[in-house]
Design a protein around this motif. Structure first.
Motif, PDB file in Angstrom:
ATOM      1  N   PHE A  77       1.783   3.773   7.005  1.00 27.27           N
ATOM      2  CA  PHE A  77       3.074   4.011   7.651  1.00 27.27           C
ATOM      3  C   PHE A  77       4.093   2.950   7.224  1.00 27.27           C
ATOM      4  N   PHE A  78       3.684   1.692   7.213  1.00 27.34           N
ATOM      5  CA  PHE A  78       4.622   0.621   6.909  1.00 27.34           C
ATOM      6  C   PHE A  78       4.802   0.390   5.407  1.00 27.34           C
ATOM      7  N   THR A  79       3.919   0.905   4.581  1.00 29.77           N
ATOM      8  CA  THR A  79       4.054   0.729   3.134  1.00 29.77           C
ATOM      9  C   THR A  79       4.638   1.944   2.446  1.00 29.77           C
ATOM     10  N   ASP A  80       4.636   3.078   3.129  1.00 33.19           N
ATOM     11  CA  ASP A  80       5.233   4.274   2.541  1.00 33.19           C
ATOM     12  C   ASP A  80       6.740   4.078   2.418  1.00 33.19           C
ATOM     13  N   GLY A  81       7.347   4.717   1.424  1.00 30.92           N
ATOM     14  CA  GLY A  81       8.772   4.524   1.208  1.00 30.92           C
ATOM     15  C   GLY A  81       9.655   5.214   2.220  1.00 30.92           C
ATOM     16  N   ASP A  82       9.160   6.250   2.894  1.00 33.74           N
ATOM     17  CA  ASP A  82       9.998   7.036   3.792  1.00 33.74           C
ATOM     18  C   ASP A  82       9.906   6.596   5.247  1.00 33.74           C
ATOM     19  N   THR A  83       8.702   6.397   5.747  1.00 36.58           N
ATOM     20  CA  THR A  83       8.542   6.142   7.181  1.00 36.58           C
ATOM     21  C   THR A  83       9.191   4.839   7.655  1.00 36.58           C
ATOM     22  N   PRO A  84       9.110   3.716   6.924  1.00 38.17           N
ATOM     23  CA  PRO A  84       9.847   2.528   7.411  1.00 38.17           C
ATOM     24  C   PRO A  84      11.346   2.751   7.476  1.00 38.17           C
ATOM     25  N   ARG A  85      11.884   3.509   6.535  1.00 34.23           N
ATOM     26  CA  ARG A  85      13.318   3.793   6.563  1.00 34.23           C
ATOM     27  C   ARG A  85      13.677   4.651   7.769  1.00 34.23           C
ATOM     28  N   LEU A  86      12.849   5.635   8.082  1.00 32.95           N
ATOM     29  CA  LEU A  86      13.098   6.463   9.262  1.00 32.95           C
ATOM     30  C   LEU A  86      13.079   5.615  10.533  1.00 32.95           C
ATOM     31  N   PHE A  87      12.115   4.710  10.614  1.00 34.26           N
ATOM     32  CA  PHE A  87      12.017   3.836  11.778  1.00 34.26           C
ATOM     33  C   PHE A  87      13.242   2.928  11.879  1.00 34.26           C
ATOM     34  N   LEU A  88      13.673   2.371  10.746  1.00 32.46           N
ATOM     35  CA  LEU A  88      14.845   1.504  10.740  1.00 32.46           C
ATOM     36  C   LEU A  88      16.106   2.266  11.138  1.00 32.46           C
ATOM     37  N   ASN A  89      16.232   3.505  10.691  1.00 35.90           N
ATOM     38  CA  ASN A  89      17.381   4.322  11.088  1.00 35.90           C
ATOM     39  C   ASN A  89      17.414   4.524  12.601  1.00 35.90           C
ATOM     40  N   SER A  90      16.267   4.792  13.190  1.00 38.70           N
ATOM     41  CA  SER A  90      16.209   4.968  14.642  1.00 38.70           C
ATOM     42  C   SER A  90      16.601   3.688  15.367  1.00 38.70           C
ATOM     43  N   VAL A  91      16.143   2.548  14.863  1.00 34.52           N
ATOM     44  CA  VAL A  91      16.474   1.266  15.494  1.00 34.52           C
ATOM     45  C   VAL A  91      17.979   0.999  15.409  1.00 34.52           C
ATOM     46  N   ILE A  92      18.567   1.221  14.244  1.00 34.40           N
ATOM     47  CA  ILE A  92      19.998   0.957  14.068  1.00 34.40           C
ATOM     48  C   ILE A  92      20.831   1.841  14.988  1.00 34.40           C
ATOM     49  N   VAL A  93      20.560   3.132  14.978  1.00 34.97           N
ATOM     50  CA  VAL A  93      21.355   4.065  15.779  1.00 34.97           C
ATOM     51  C   VAL A  93      21.169   3.804  17.274  1.00 34.97           C
ATOM     52  N   SER A  94      19.946   3.572  17.698  1.00 34.30           N
ATOM     53  CA  SER A  94      19.672   3.404  19.134  1.00 34.30           C
ATOM     54  C   SER A  94      20.300   2.133  19.681  1.00 34.30           C
ATOM     55  N   PHE A  95      20.122   1.010  18.992  1.00 33.58           N
ATOM     56  CA  PHE A  95      20.684  -0.246  19.490  1.00 33.58           C
ATOM     57  C   PHE A  95      22.207  -0.256  19.392  1.00 33.58           C
ATOM     58  N   ALA A  96      22.762   0.290  18.319  1.00 36.00           N
ATOM     59  CA  ALA A  96      24.219   0.315  18.185  1.00 36.00           C
ATOM     60  C   ALA A  96      24.839   1.233  19.239  1.00 36.00           C
ATOM     61  N   ALA A  97      24.258   2.397  19.456  1.00 38.44           N
ATOM     62  CA  ALA A  97      24.791   3.308  20.464  1.00 38.44           C
ATOM     63  C   ALA A  97      24.655   2.724  21.863  1.00 38.44           C
ATOM     64  N   THR A  98      23.554   2.029  22.139  1.00 36.66           N
ATOM     65  CA  THR A  98      23.374   1.401  23.454  1.00 36.66           C
ATOM     66  C   THR A  98      24.404   0.301  23.677  1.00 36.66           C
ATOM     67  N   ALA A  99      24.648  -0.533  22.663  1.00 35.41           N
ATOM     68  CA  ALA A  99      25.638  -1.608  22.797  1.00 35.41           C
ATOM     69  C   ALA A  99      27.041  -1.050  23.009  1.00 35.41           C
ATOM     70  N   LEU A 100      27.400  -0.036  22.234  1.00 31.49           N
ATOM     71  CA  LEU A 100      28.723   0.575  22.390  1.00 31.49           C
ATOM     72  C   LEU A 100      28.855   1.253  23.745  1.00 31.49           C
ATOM     73  N   ASN A 101      27.803   1.908  24.182  1.00 29.87           N
ATOM     74  CA  ASN A 101      27.819   2.570  25.483  1.00 29.87           C
ATOM     75  C   ASN A 101      28.026   1.570  26.615  1.00 29.87           C
ATOM     76  N   LEU A 102      27.332   0.431  26.562  1.00 30.43           N
ATOM     77  CA  LEU A 102      27.478  -0.580  27.610  1.00 30.43           C
ATOM     78  C   LEU A 102      28.871  -1.208  27.584  1.00 30.43           C
ATOM     79  N   ALA A 103      29.399  -1.467  26.393  1.00 30.82           N
ATOM     80  CA  ALA A 103      30.734  -2.067  26.298  1.00 30.82           C
ATOM     81  C   ALA A 103      31.794  -1.152  26.911  1.00 30.82           C
ATOM     82  N   CYS A 104      31.740   0.119  26.568  1.00 26.73           N
ATOM     83  CA  CYS A 104      32.698   1.070  27.148  1.00 26.73           C
ATOM     84  C   CYS A 104      32.413   1.313  28.626  1.00 26.73           C
TER      85      CYS A 104
END
Length: 294
Positions: A77-104
């Motif tokens: 999972f962590f060495t495959d080229g696709d799955t770490p990127r998918l996980f990173l995308n989820s982390v970026i979107v979730s934390f950024a959306a949560t921060a923006l949601n709390l600020a507003c």
């Protein structure tokens, strides 16, 4: 001569008779209730057991069984080229959306709590009405809006939509917590030379920390588990979150790698679980009592 009255001795309570046995019909009902509870528990536990066992099974498949223990599925999972990127995308979107949601949410809830204006109650319920509408009913219009604004197939567009989707609940939750903060504390800070913004930062925000923790948890869970919104707004596989990656792995035309799929599911549950461990006290102590006041 005074009349004397005799008091008759109080009769002792009759010994209780033998305890009646539970009727057969009641015993059958209790047995059926326990059987139903066991079946429901198995219905909930078996999928999780399959995920965990298959994730550490060298020969994992679509059936539940004792695993041949290995960690190769997580390594892949962590060495495959696709799955770490998918996980990173989820982390970026979730934390950024949560921060923006709390600020507003903080500034919006503060305005709704401290300022009085005509139609405020109606406005609050109109905000909550947005959450009543099923997301599939508005997803097409939302996609067309993102296309007109050139925000489709981008991190920014997805983050804005996810933050706005969870904003109604955040506004109601934080408004209730800010209502519980005495306004006299802010007035005292003004007398000491603080501006309104600095009073909010030094007085209000520390006191509404539990409510913000609860709002952050709810928003992160909603964004992390969302499937429909990124499926419609994103077209580039490089931007897909892990939720879509799991779906594509399961619906692939070639043979499904059950081990990696189960390991991805286990990793997918880790961030919400870790966040819940850190914020569970805020969830329990958040002040929801004022959420329906206006």
């Amino acid at each position: 001569m005074t009349a004397t009255t005799t008091v008759e001795p109080r009769k002792s309570a009759e010994p209780a008779g033998p305890r009646r046995r539970t009727p057969t019909r009641t015993r059958v009902q209790h047995a059926l209730q326990y059987v139903l509870m066991v079946l429901l528990a198995l219905f909930c536990v078996v999928p999780f057991a399959w995920v965990v066992f298959t994730a550490v099974d060298a020969d994992g498949g679509p059936t539940v069984g004792l695993p041949a223990f290995t960690l190769d599925n997580f390594v892949r999972f962590f060495t495959d080229g696709d799955t770490p990127r998918l996980f990173l995308n989820s982390v970026i979107v979730s934390f950024a959306a949560t921060a923006l949601n709390l600020a507003c949410g903080v500034f919006g809830a503060y305005g709704l709590s401290r300022y009085r204006f005509r139609g405020r109650r109606t406005f609050m319920f109109a905000i909550l009405l947005i959450r009543v509408i099923p997301p599939p009913a508005t997803i097409v219009a939302l996609y067309l809006l993102m296309v007109k604004m050139h925000l489709d197939d981008s991190y920014l567009g997805l983050i804005l939509v996810e933050a706005a989707s969870a904003l109604p609940i955040t506004l109601w939750l934080l408004k209730g917590t800010i209502d519980a903060v005495p306004f006299e504390l802010e007035e005292a800070a003004w007398l000491d030379g603080c501006t309104r913004f600095s009073a909010v930062r030094r007085i209000v925000l520390p006191l509404v920390g539990p409510g913000m923790g609860a709002a952050a948890m709810l928003t992160f869970m909603a964004v992390w588990g969302d499937f429909l919104t990124p499926l419609v707004l994103l077209q580039s596989p490089d931007l897909y979150p892990l939720s879509i990656g799991l779906f594509r792995a399961f619906t692939a035309f070639n043979q499904v790698d059950w081990g990696v799929l189960a390991a991805s599911s286990v990793v997918y549950t880790v961030p919400p679980a870790v966040l819940y461990v850190f914020l569970r006290r805020h969830l329990m102590h958040s002040n929801l009592s004022g959420a329906i006041k206006s």
